[in-house]
Design a protein around this motif. Sequence first.
Motif, PDB file in Angstrom:
ATOM      1  N   LYS A 189       0.847  -1.210   0.000  1.00  9.81           N
ATOM      2  CA  LYS A 189       0.000   0.000   0.000  1.00  9.81           C
ATOM      3  C   LYS A 189       0.878   1.254   0.000  1.00  9.81           C
ATOM      4  CE  LYS A 189      -4.145  -1.948   1.141  1.00  9.81           C
ATOM      5  NZ  LYS A 189      -4.748  -2.499   2.330  1.00  9.81           N
ATOM      6  N   VAL A 190       0.310   2.335  -0.517  1.00 14.95           N
ATOM      7  CA  VAL A 190       1.050   3.604  -0.550  1.00 14.95           C
ATOM      8  C   VAL A 190       1.125   4.165   0.866  1.00 14.95           C
ATOM      9  CG1 VAL A 190       1.073   5.969  -1.430  1.00 14.95           C
ATOM     10  CG2 VAL A 190       0.320   4.094  -2.915  1.00 14.95           C
ATOM     11  N   GLY A 191       2.356   4.389   1.335  1.00 14.38           N
ATOM     12  CA  GLY A 191       2.532   5.002   2.648  1.00 14.38           C
ATOM     13  C   GLY A 191       2.487   6.518   2.508  1.00 14.38           C
ATOM     14  N   ARG A 192       3.500   7.069   1.828  1.00 11.62           N
ATOM     15  CA  ARG A 192       3.534   8.526   1.607  1.00 11.62           C
ATOM     16  C   ARG A 192       3.640   8.783   0.124  1.00 11.62           C
ATOM     17  NH1 ARG A 192       8.261  10.539   5.270  1.00 11.62           N
ATOM     18  NH2 ARG A 192       8.499  11.897   3.478  1.00 11.62           N
ATOM     19  N   ILE A 193       3.033   9.876  -0.319  1.00  4.49           N
ATOM     20  CA  ILE A 193       3.115  10.202  -1.749  1.00  4.49           C
ATOM     21  C   ILE A 193       3.075  11.715  -1.945  1.00  4.49           C
ATOM     22  CG2 ILE A 193       0.599   9.911  -2.044  1.00  4.49           C
ATOM     23  CD1 ILE A 193       1.311   8.838  -4.924  1.00  4.49           C
ATOM     24  N   GLY A 194       3.861  12.186  -2.888  1.00  9.71           N
ATOM     25  CA  GLY A 194       3.797  13.584  -3.324  1.00  9.71           C
ATOM     26  C   GLY A 194       3.588  13.603  -4.830  1.00  9.71           C
ATOM     27  N   ALA A 200      -5.338  14.324  -5.052  1.00  9.94           N
ATOM     28  CA  ALA A 200      -4.865  13.078  -5.670  1.00  9.94           C
ATOM     29  C   ALA A 200      -3.994  12.306  -4.676  1.00  9.94           C
ATOM     30  CB  ALA A 200      -4.089  13.386  -6.946  1.00  9.94           C
ATOM     31  N   CYS A 201      -3.169  13.037  -3.918  1.00  3.12           N
ATOM     32  CA  CYS A 201      -2.315  12.377  -2.915  1.00  3.12           C
ATOM     33  C   CYS A 201      -3.185  11.718  -1.839  1.00  3.12           C
ATOM     34  CB  CYS A 201      -1.379  13.380  -2.252  1.00  3.12           C
ATOM     35  SG  CYS A 201      -0.115  14.011  -3.343  1.00  3.12           S
ATOM     36  N   ALA A 202      -4.218  12.440  -1.410  1.00  2.00           N
ATOM     37  CA  ALA A 202      -5.086  11.890  -0.349  1.00  2.00           C
ATOM     38  C   ALA A 202      -5.783  10.627  -0.846  1.00  2.00           C
ATOM     39  CB  ALA A 202      -6.111  12.940   0.082  1.00  2.00           C
ATOM     40  N   ILE A 203      -6.226  10.618  -2.097  1.00  2.00           N
ATOM     41  CA  ILE A 203      -6.916   9.439  -2.645  1.00  2.00           C
ATOM     42  C   ILE A 203      -5.979   8.235  -2.689  1.00  2.00           C
ATOM     43  CG2 ILE A 203      -7.903   8.494  -4.808  1.00  2.00           C
ATOM     44  CD1 ILE A 203      -9.018  11.424  -5.268  1.00  2.00           C
ATOM     45  N   LEU A 204      -4.731   8.477  -3.040  1.00  2.00           N
ATOM     46  CA  LEU A 204      -3.812   7.336  -3.235  1.00  2.00           C
ATOM     47  C   LEU A 204      -3.165   6.856  -1.939  1.00  2.00           C
ATOM     48  CD1 LEU A 204      -2.182   8.397  -6.609  1.00  2.00           C
ATOM     49  CD2 LEU A 204      -3.800   6.528  -6.220  1.00  2.00           C
ATOM     50  N   THR A 205      -3.131   7.717  -0.923  1.00  2.00           N
ATOM     51  CA  THR A 205      -2.503   7.296   0.337  1.00  2.00           C
ATOM     52  C   THR A 205      -3.308   6.133   0.935  1.00  2.00           C
ATOM     53  OG1 THR A 205      -1.715   9.525   0.711  1.00  2.00           O
ATOM     54  CG2 THR A 205      -1.745   8.074   2.627  1.00  2.00           C
ATOM     55  N   GLY A 206      -2.617   5.045   1.219  1.00  2.00           N
ATOM     56  CA  GLY A 206      -3.289   3.864   1.792  1.00  2.00           C
ATOM     57  C   GLY A 206      -3.867   2.937   0.734  1.00  2.00           C
ATOM     58  N   SER A 207      -3.837   3.354  -0.541  1.00  2.00           N
ATOM     59  CA  SER A 207      -4.382   2.486  -1.604  1.00  2.00           C
ATOM     60  C   SER A 207      -3.307   1.513  -2.083  1.00  2.00           C
ATOM     61  CB  SER A 207      -4.863   3.324  -2.786  1.00  2.00           C
ATOM     62  OG  SER A 207      -3.750   3.660  -3.607  1.00  2.00           O
ATOM     63  N   ALA A 208      -3.742   0.511  -2.819  1.00  2.00           N
ATOM     64  CA  ALA A 208      -2.790  -0.441  -3.403  1.00  2.00           C
ATOM     65  C   ALA A 208      -2.451  -0.026  -4.845  1.00  2.00           C
ATOM     66  CB  ALA A 208      -3.385  -1.843  -3.381  1.00  2.00           C
ATOM     67  N   LEU A 209      -2.693   1.225  -5.161  1.00  2.00           N
ATOM     68  CA  LEU A 209      -2.500   1.748  -6.523  1.00  2.00           C
ATOM     69  C   LEU A 209      -3.297   0.916  -7.523  1.00  2.00           C
ATOM     70  CD1 LEU A 209       1.290   2.790  -6.672  1.00  2.00           C
ATOM     71  CD2 LEU A 209      -0.699   4.292  -6.552  1.00  2.00           C
ATOM     72  N   ASP A 210      -4.490   0.559  -7.123  1.00  2.00           N
ATOM     73  CA  ASP A 210      -5.396  -0.190  -8.013  1.00  2.00           C
ATOM     74  C   ASP A 210      -5.979   0.774  -9.044  1.00  2.00           C
ATOM     75  OD1 ASP A 210      -8.233   0.741  -6.653  1.00  2.00           O
ATOM     76  OD2 ASP A 210      -6.553   0.630  -5.261  1.00  2.00           O
ATOM     77  N   THR A 211      -6.547   0.200 -10.089  1.00  2.00           N
ATOM     78  CA  THR A 211      -7.023   1.017 -11.211  1.00  2.00           C
ATOM     79  C   THR A 211      -8.071   2.036 -10.775  1.00  2.00           C
ATOM     80  OG1 THR A 211      -6.661  -0.913 -12.571  1.00  2.00           O
ATOM     81  CG2 THR A 211      -7.917   0.851 -13.576  1.00  2.00           C
ATOM     82  N   ALA A 212      -8.988   1.615  -9.909  1.00  2.00           N
ATOM     83  CA  ALA A 212     -10.060   2.538  -9.509  1.00  2.00           C
ATOM     84  C   ALA A 212      -9.483   3.741  -8.757  1.00  2.00           C
ATOM     85  CB  ALA A 212     -11.074   1.799  -8.635  1.00  2.00           C
ATOM     86  N   SER A 213      -8.519   3.493  -7.858  1.00  2.00           N
ATOM     87  CA  SER A 213      -7.913   4.607  -7.097  1.00  2.00           C
ATOM     88  C   SER A 213      -7.131   5.521  -8.033  1.00  2.00           C
ATOM     89  CB  SER A 213      -6.972   4.081  -6.014  1.00  2.00           C
ATOM     90  OG  SER A 213      -7.662   3.218  -5.147  1.00  2.00           O
ATOM     91  N   ILE A 214      -6.395   4.903  -8.953  1.00  2.00           N
ATOM     92  CA  ILE A 214      -5.617   5.735  -9.886  1.00  2.00           C
ATOM     93  C   ILE A 214      -6.556   6.584 -10.744  1.00  2.00           C
ATOM     94  CG2 ILE A 214      -4.095   5.648 -11.913  1.00  2.00           C
ATOM     95  CD1 ILE A 214      -2.603   3.357 -10.576  1.00  2.00           C
ATOM     96  N   ASP A 215      -7.639   5.994 -11.220  1.00  2.00           N
ATOM     97  CA  ASP A 215      -8.603   6.767 -12.032  1.00  2.00           C
ATOM     98  C   ASP A 215      -9.132   7.969 -11.251  1.00  2.00           C
ATOM     99  OD1 ASP A 215      -8.293   5.016 -14.116  1.00  2.00           O
ATOM    100  OD2 ASP A 215     -10.202   3.967 -13.826  1.00  2.00           O
ATOM    101  N   ARG A 216      -9.467   7.733  -9.992  1.00  2.00           N
ATOM    102  CA  ARG A 216     -10.003   8.838  -9.168  1.00  2.00           C
ATOM    103  C   ARG A 216      -8.926   9.903  -8.922  1.00  2.00           C
ATOM    104  NH1 ARG A 216     -11.297   6.422  -4.042  1.00  2.00           N
ATOM    105  NH2 ARG A 216     -11.806   8.520  -3.356  1.00  2.00           N
ATOM    106  N   ALA A 217      -7.714   9.447  -8.661  1.00  2.00           N
ATOM    107  CA  ALA A 217      -6.625  10.399  -8.394  1.00  2.00           C
ATOM    108  C   ALA A 217      -6.312  11.223  -9.646  1.00  2.00           C
ATOM    109  CB  ALA A 217      -5.381   9.646  -7.924  1.00  2.00           C
ATOM    110  N   LEU A 227       3.098   7.500 -12.064  1.00  2.00           N
ATOM    111  CA  LEU A 227       2.689   6.591 -10.979  1.00  2.00           C
ATOM    112  C   LEU A 227       3.174   5.169 -11.264  1.00  2.00           C
ATOM    113  CD1 LEU A 227      -0.953   7.855 -10.328  1.00  2.00           C
ATOM    114  CD2 LEU A 227       0.921   7.847  -8.655  1.00  2.00           C
ATOM    115  N   ALA A 228       3.014   4.733 -12.511  1.00  2.00           N
ATOM    116  CA  ALA A 228       3.411   3.362 -12.860  1.00  2.00           C
ATOM    117  C   ALA A 228       4.921   3.184 -12.694  1.00  2.00           C
ATOM    118  CB  ALA A 228       2.990   3.049 -14.293  1.00  2.00           C
ATOM    119  N   ARG A 229       5.683   4.172 -13.163  1.00  2.00           N
ATOM    120  CA  ARG A 229       7.142   4.027 -13.052  1.00  2.00           C
ATOM    121  C   ARG A 229       7.605   4.130 -11.610  1.00  2.00           C
ATOM    122  NH1 ARG A 229      11.254   6.933 -15.255  1.00  2.00           N
ATOM    123  NH2 ARG A 229      10.014   8.778 -15.694  1.00  2.00           N
TER     124      ARG A 229
END
Length: 288
Positions: free
Chosen positions: A208-213, A229-246, A279-281
């Motif tokens: 899961k995403v711990g910290r992100i900028g 976008a950072c708030a949406i991805l924090t704690g996510s597994a970088l799944d497609t739905a979270s990435i789409d929302r971010a 994000l992918a890289r």
Amino acid sequence: MIPGSFEYHRPSNVGEAAALLARLDSDARVLAGGHSLIPMMRLRMAQPSHLIDLGGCADIKGVRVEGAEIVIGAMTTQHDIIGNDALAAAAPILRETALLIADPQVRYLGTIGGNTANGDPGNDMPALMMTLDATYVLRSQSGERKVKAREFYLGPYDTAAQAQEILAAIRIPKPPGGHGYAYEKLKRKVGDYATAAAAVVLSMAGGKVGRIGIGLTNVAGTPLFAHDACAILTGSALDTASIDRAVAAAEAITSPANDGRGPAEYRTKMAGVMLRRALARAAARAAQ
Ligand SMILES: Cc1cc2nc3c(=O)[nH]c(=O)nc-3n(C[C@H](O)[C@H](O)[C@H](O)COP(=O)(O)OP(=O)(O)OC[C@H]3O[C@@H](n4cnc5c(N)ncnc54)[C@H](O)[C@@H]3O)c2cc1C
């Protein structure tokens, strides 16, 4: 065109430069690498009567790692950043981004201080500094004050720095070991400013995403930090739905100009595409 006439000053340290700036006041501009200021003077968009060349101020040049912080002197060139192995080990996104700025000739003289202090939304380093949660150290005759990069940019060529302040250094919290990073930049040709660009620095823990900028370049009047976008991805597994929302949240804060780099709608969408790629890289590079 030829610039208007001006008086040239070459102080030997930042204290002297600040004293000169205080004495000469609004008629004076500091000169770093000159790759933005000199063209503006040739176009008579800037007509300072005094130029204070920071080229002799060795005290604000160079990189050092101080405990948990990276300190970069404002007169450090993009070329110096690319060549600094300790910096590349501590925060490799700095080298990756610097390599996407202009061409070697510009990078030999262009400085990190000029790039970040100028307030040009097309410059690449400001969004990166927001992503890394950097702090700018501003020096004037009356002392020093610190401003967060995320609070520094007020509008095109408008920053929180006062006329008598010189950016002396940038302090960056060292990203944690094993972090992932990427700077993705779409440009029309080598040496061009970004049509849109995105910076990502993240760390993962247990998948899961711990910290992100996340920062965005040249898709608004200022560089952007994508809070939502950072708030949406924090704690996510970088799944497609979270990435789409971010990505949707990041696109929503853009307001690019319609210009030679494309219509606003296109540039907003390209900011989203750059963010997906970054994000992918970054995720692929992060220790899981
Ligand atoms: C052909 C070309 C292509 C370019 N492409 C890109 C690109 O793709 N991406 C990118 O990021 N940049 C690009 N640049 C800009 C380049 O990186 C500049 O060098 C940089 O933006 C300004 O840095 P400088 O050291 O040259 O500053 P200068 O031109 O000397 O100064 C710029 C402004 O900042 C002020 N300033 C400078 N240093 C300080 C300081 N320490 N404290 C306070 N104010 C200061 C000056 O007074 C001036 O107003 C390009 C430039 C050229 C000529």
